[in-house]
Design a protein around this motif. Structure first.
Motif, PDB file in Angstrom:
ATOM      1  N   ALA A 164       0.869  -1.180  -0.078  1.00 29.75           N
ATOM      2  CA  ALA A 164       0.277  -0.045  -0.115  1.00 29.75           C
ATOM      3  C   ALA A 164       0.896   1.208   0.123  1.00 29.75           C
ATOM      4  CB  ALA A 164      -0.966   0.093   1.206  1.00 29.75           C
ATOM      5  N   ILE A 165       2.226   1.220   0.420  1.00 24.33           N
ATOM      6  CA  ILE A 165       3.147   2.333   0.499  1.00 24.33           C
ATOM      7  C   ILE A 165       3.885   2.396  -0.681  1.00 24.33           C
ATOM      8  CG2 ILE A 165       2.457   2.903   2.937  1.00 24.33           C
ATOM      9  CD1 ILE A 165       5.307   1.851   3.565  1.00 24.33           C
ATOM     10  N   GLY A 166       3.844   1.347  -1.640  1.00 25.81           N
ATOM     11  CA  GLY A 166       4.756   1.310  -2.563  1.00 25.81           C
ATOM     12  C   GLY A 166       5.826   0.377  -2.583  1.00 25.81           C
ATOM     13  N   VAL A 167       6.149  -0.582  -1.609  1.00 29.16           N
ATOM     14  CA  VAL A 167       7.171  -1.229  -1.466  1.00 29.16           C
ATOM     15  C   VAL A 167       6.758  -2.143  -2.323  1.00 29.16           C
ATOM     16  CG1 VAL A 167       8.419  -2.818  -0.026  1.00 29.16           C
ATOM     17  CG2 VAL A 167       7.701  -0.414   0.609  1.00 29.16           C
ATOM     18  N   THR A 168       7.744  -2.833  -3.753  1.00 28.22           N
ATOM     19  CA  THR A 168       7.424  -3.801  -4.461  1.00 28.22           C
ATOM     20  C   THR A 168       8.535  -4.868  -4.348  1.00 28.22           C
ATOM     21  OG1 THR A 168       8.713  -2.507  -5.949  1.00 28.22           O
ATOM     22  CG2 THR A 168       6.502  -2.143  -6.075  1.00 28.22           C
ATOM     23  N   LEU A 169       9.369  -4.865  -3.306  1.00 32.33           N
ATOM     24  CA  LEU A 169      10.337  -6.221  -3.459  1.00 32.33           C
ATOM     25  C   LEU A 169       9.559  -7.390  -3.277  1.00 32.33           C
ATOM     26  CD1 LEU A 169      12.671  -4.463  -0.369  1.00 32.33           C
ATOM     27  CD2 LEU A 169      13.259  -4.456  -2.629  1.00 32.33           C
ATOM     28  N   PRO A 170      10.120  -8.472  -3.936  1.00 34.10           N
ATOM     29  CA  PRO A 170       9.786  -9.407  -3.628  1.00 34.10           C
ATOM     30  C   PRO A 170       9.578  -9.985  -2.455  1.00 34.10           C
ATOM     31  CG  PRO A 170      11.819  -9.557  -4.706  1.00 34.10           C
ATOM     32  CD  PRO A 170      11.457  -8.241  -4.802  1.00 34.10           C
ATOM     33  N   ALA A 171       8.471 -11.139  -2.027  1.00 40.24           N
ATOM     34  CA  ALA A 171       8.725 -11.528  -0.748  1.00 40.24           C
ATOM     35  C   ALA A 171       8.401 -12.895  -0.575  1.00 40.24           C
ATOM     36  CB  ALA A 171       7.235 -10.923  -0.111  1.00 40.24           C
ATOM     37  N   ILE A 172       8.914 -13.431   0.353  1.00 36.90           N
ATOM     38  CA  ILE A 172       8.627 -14.895   0.756  1.00 36.90           C
ATOM     39  C   ILE A 172       8.031 -15.177   2.384  1.00 36.90           C
ATOM     40  CG2 ILE A 172       9.948 -17.201   1.373  1.00 36.90           C
ATOM     41  CD1 ILE A 172      12.206 -15.799  -0.579  1.00 36.90           C
ATOM     42  N   LEU A 173       7.081 -15.823   2.436  1.00 34.45           N
ATOM     43  CA  LEU A 173       6.459 -15.913   3.842  1.00 34.45           C
ATOM     44  C   LEU A 173       7.043 -17.425   4.580  1.00 34.45           C
ATOM     45  CD1 LEU A 173       4.105 -14.722   5.483  1.00 34.45           C
ATOM     46  CD2 LEU A 173       2.707 -16.401   4.502  1.00 34.45           C
ATOM     47  N   ILE A 174       7.398 -17.235   5.893  1.00 35.39           N
ATOM     48  CA  ILE A 174       7.695 -18.246   6.622  1.00 35.39           C
ATOM     49  C   ILE A 174       6.846 -18.680   7.603  1.00 35.39           C
ATOM     50  CG2 ILE A 174      10.274 -18.230   5.753  1.00 35.39           C
ATOM     51  CD1 ILE A 174      10.794 -17.032   8.303  1.00 35.39           C
ATOM     52  N   THR A 175       6.384 -19.974   7.651  1.00 35.93           N
ATOM     53  CA  THR A 175       5.514 -20.403   8.733  1.00 35.93           C
ATOM     54  C   THR A 175       5.575 -21.535   9.145  1.00 35.93           C
ATOM     55  OG1 THR A 175       3.113 -19.858   9.405  1.00 35.93           O
ATOM     56  CG2 THR A 175       3.446 -20.462   7.191  1.00 35.93           C
ATOM     57  N   THR A 176       4.848 -22.109   9.958  1.00 36.32           N
ATOM     58  CA  THR A 176       4.560 -23.572  10.476  1.00 36.32           C
ATOM     59  C   THR A 176       3.209 -23.738   9.967  1.00 36.32           C
ATOM     60  OG1 THR A 176       6.510 -23.206  12.121  1.00 36.32           O
ATOM     61  CG2 THR A 176       4.999 -25.024  12.353  1.00 36.32           C
ATOM     62  N   ASN A 177       3.118 -24.801   9.423  1.00 41.29           N
ATOM     63  CA  ASN A 177       1.489 -25.496   9.018  1.00 41.29           C
ATOM     64  C   ASN A 177       0.540 -24.374   8.925  1.00 41.29           C
ATOM     65  OD1 ASN A 177       2.292 -28.099   9.897  1.00 41.29           O
ATOM     66  ND2 ASN A 177       2.231 -27.415  11.995  1.00 41.29           N
ATOM     67  N   PRO A 178       0.511 -23.870   7.438  1.00 46.12           N
ATOM     68  CA  PRO A 178      -0.159 -22.758   7.053  1.00 46.12           C
ATOM     69  C   PRO A 178      -1.457 -23.319   6.827  1.00 46.12           C
ATOM     70  CG  PRO A 178       1.389 -23.179   5.486  1.00 46.12           C
ATOM     71  CD  PRO A 178       1.649 -23.937   6.564  1.00 46.12           C
TER      72      PRO A 178
END
Length: 138
Positions: A83-97
């Motif tokens: 929403a504030i214009g940050v376009t860096l690619p992202a990776i989500l890390i989590t346990t048992n999504p």
């Protein structure tokens, strides 16, 4: 003879930047240590609000964000950054999504790497994200 680390030449210039947001100090330390050995520069934050308060985010790099953060969740953080214009690619890390988390991440184009981080899946995903051309803000 130039020393090579994981495919990066010693004279490659500035190290690629990974922004890590995770409230678990053990995960943060392990990722920072491992990625440093791989020639990556890691900037870590313990919660979403700390990253949102940062005024000098890099223009290139990638985000690695834990879903289970205190305060805003990882996906909510990503929505706020977009929403504030940050376009860096992202990776989500989590346990048992759960299915809802998987669906939200898929809709946002964010891959999920499941904890525990026992393989090189996160590093592989980060390398793939860093190889993408920088996106332009909408």
């Amino acid at each position: 003879m130039a020393l090579r680390v994981s495919g990066l030449p010693a004279s490659a210039g500035p190290r690629p930047t990974v922004i890590l947001v995770d409230d678990d100090p053990a995960v943060t330390h392990a990722v920072q240590f491992s990625f440093d050995l791989e020639g990556l520069d890691v900037h870590s934050y313990c919660d979403a609000e700390s990253l949102l308060a940062e005024v000098n985010l890099p223009r290139n790099g990638c985000l690695v964000v834990d879903q289970s953060l205190p305060g805003l969740s990882g996906l909510s953080l990503m929505e706020a950054l977009r929403a504030i214009g940050v376009t860096l690619p992202a990776i989500l890390i989590t346990t048992n999504p759960r299915a809802a988390v998987r669906d939200r991440a898929a809709t946002a184009g964010i891959p999920i790497i499941e904890k525990p981080l026992l393989t090189d899946a996160l590093l592989t995903a980060v390398r793939a994200a860093l190889s993408q051309p920088a996106a332009q803000p909408a």
